[in-house]
Design a protein around this motif. Sequence first.
Motif, PDB file in Angstrom:
ATOM      1  N   GLY A   1      -5.113   6.951  -0.627  1.00  0.00           N
ATOM      2  CA  GLY A   1      -4.771   7.132  -2.037  1.00  0.00           C
ATOM      3  C   GLY A   1      -5.560   8.260  -2.669  1.00  0.00           C
TER       4      GLY A   1
ATOM      5  N   ILE B   1      -9.275   7.623  -8.979  1.00  0.00           N
ATOM      6  CA  ILE B   1      -8.172   6.706  -9.281  1.00  0.00           C
ATOM      7  C   ILE B   1      -7.395   6.399  -8.002  1.00  0.00           C
ATOM      8  CG2 ILE B   1      -5.980   6.447 -10.522  1.00  0.00           C
ATOM      9  CD1 ILE B   1      -7.332   8.238 -12.750  1.00  0.00           C
TER      10      ILE B   1
ATOM     11  N   HIS C   1       0.308   1.481 -15.023  1.00  0.00           N
ATOM     12  CA  HIS C   1       0.372   0.809 -13.715  1.00  0.00           C
ATOM     13  C   HIS C   1      -0.761  -0.200 -13.530  1.00  0.00           C
ATOM     14  CE1 HIS C   1       3.663   3.093 -11.944  1.00  0.00           C
ATOM     15  NE2 HIS C   1       3.145   4.175 -12.481  1.00  0.00           N
ATOM     16  N   HIS C   2      -1.646  -0.299 -14.516  1.00  0.00           N
ATOM     17  CA  HIS C   2      -2.798  -1.213 -14.447  1.00  0.00           C
ATOM     18  C   HIS C   2      -3.695  -0.904 -13.255  1.00  0.00           C
ATOM     19  CE1 HIS C   2      -0.818  -3.437 -17.619  1.00  0.00           C
ATOM     20  NE2 HIS C   2       0.270  -3.494 -16.873  1.00  0.00           N
ATOM     21  N   TRP C   3      -3.825   0.390 -12.932  1.00  0.00           N
ATOM     22  CA  TRP C   3      -4.683   0.794 -11.828  1.00  0.00           C
ATOM     23  C   TRP C   3      -6.150   0.669 -12.202  1.00  0.00           C
ATOM     24  CZ3 TRP C   3      -1.424   5.766 -10.847  1.00  0.00           C
ATOM     25  CH2 TRP C   3      -0.288   5.440 -10.091  1.00  0.00           C
TER      26      TRP C   3
ATOM     27  N   HIS D   1       2.076   1.784  -3.420  1.00  0.00           N
ATOM     28  CA  HIS D   1       1.017   2.350  -4.264  1.00  0.00           C
ATOM     29  C   HIS D   1       0.834   3.831  -3.983  1.00  0.00           C
ATOM     30  CE1 HIS D   1      -0.171  -1.298  -6.168  1.00  0.00           C
ATOM     31  NE2 HIS D   1      -0.669  -1.865  -5.084  1.00  0.00           N
TER      32      HIS D   1
ATOM     33  N   ARG E   1      -9.318   3.992  -5.824  1.00  0.00           N
ATOM     34  CA  ARG E   1      -9.324   2.626  -6.354  1.00  0.00           C
ATOM     35  C   ARG E   1      -7.983   1.930  -6.114  1.00  0.00           C
ATOM     36  NH1 ARG E   1     -13.495   1.292 -10.149  1.00  0.00           N
ATOM     37  NH2 ARG E   1     -12.507  -0.756 -10.074  1.00  0.00           N
ATOM     38  N   VAL E   2      -6.893   2.701  -6.100  1.00  0.00           N
ATOM     39  CA  VAL E   2      -5.562   2.116  -5.947  1.00  0.00           C
ATOM     40  C   VAL E   2      -5.218   1.875  -4.477  1.00  0.00           C
ATOM     41  CG1 VAL E   2      -3.090   2.548  -6.291  1.00  0.00           C
ATOM     42  CG2 VAL E   2      -4.717   3.103  -8.098  1.00  0.00           C
TER      43      VAL E   2
ATOM     44  N   THR F   1      -2.179   5.839 -15.390  1.00  0.00           N
ATOM     45  CA  THR F   1      -3.156   4.891 -14.850  1.00  0.00           C
ATOM     46  C   THR F   1      -3.089   3.548 -15.563  1.00  0.00           C
ATOM     47  OG1 THR F   1      -4.620   6.701 -14.236  1.00  0.00           O
ATOM     48  CG2 THR F   1      -5.612   4.549 -14.425  1.00  0.00           C
TER      49      THR F   1
ATOM     50  N   LEU G   1       1.308   6.803  -6.578  1.00  0.00           N
ATOM     51  CA  LEU G   1       0.245   7.784  -6.835  1.00  0.00           C
ATOM     52  C   LEU G   1       0.785   9.199  -6.714  1.00  0.00           C
ATOM     53  CD1 LEU G   1      -2.774   6.202  -4.943  1.00  0.00           C
ATOM     54  CD2 LEU G   1      -2.716   6.758  -7.376  1.00  0.00           C
TER      55      LEU G   1
ATOM     56  N   ASP H   1       0.822  -1.214   0.000  1.00  0.00           N
ATOM     57  CA  ASP H   1       0.000   0.000   0.000  1.00  0.00           C
ATOM     58  C   ASP H   1       0.850   1.255   0.000  1.00  0.00           C
ATOM     59  OD1 ASP H   1      -2.318  -1.437  -0.121  1.00  0.00           O
ATOM     60  OD2 ASP H   1      -2.761  -1.297   2.020  1.00  0.00           O
TER      61      ASP H   1
END
Length: 186
Positions: free
Chosen positions: A87, A78, A49-51, A16, A81-82, A46, A20, A13
């Motif tokens: 985030g 976004i 990174h396959h977010w 991520h 969701r990540v 986005t 971000l 996390d």
Amino acid sequence: MPSGIVRKEVVKDIGHVVALVLNFLWVGLLGFGGGFGMIPLMKSATLSHHWLSPGTFDQAIAMGQITPGPVAISATFIGERVAGPLGALVATIAVFTPSLVVIVVLSHWFTRLKKVLAVQNVLFATLAAVTGLIAGVAMTLGESLIHAWTGAVLALVVAIVALRWKVPYWSIILGAGVVGAIWFRP
């Protein structure tokens, strides 16, 4: 749950969240032309990174357009969701930080800088480039969101109405939503 699993999730996390922050700082720094100028950079980050899937990204941008501050809403979506609420917070702050810093720094010298011919030329060239970026974004979004001839015709009619009669954008968005809900029911 073993503590090693929890630590790996926290590290993931944090990774991520850092991704971000870095990506949305980049979007905010290079996204000239406001929200529409930021969309290609945001989409690239986005998707690389396959977010989100391409379809989900396009839907997020489209839905963001019906709210105040569509780029902020898209960055927030976004980010959430990540990496959840954290985030969402860091993506939103990161996308606005570069322009805030530039505004604060340049505001002290603005009256002197706007009289310099070289600065005026850079601004005119930037405006032309931003116009091209916005047109490119409109084409990209149109290609990914219009799937039938009826949608293309509706988009053309809306463009003509918007350009010819200067109809407020909020009413166009509201009208398109109503037409879409009625016409394109599953």
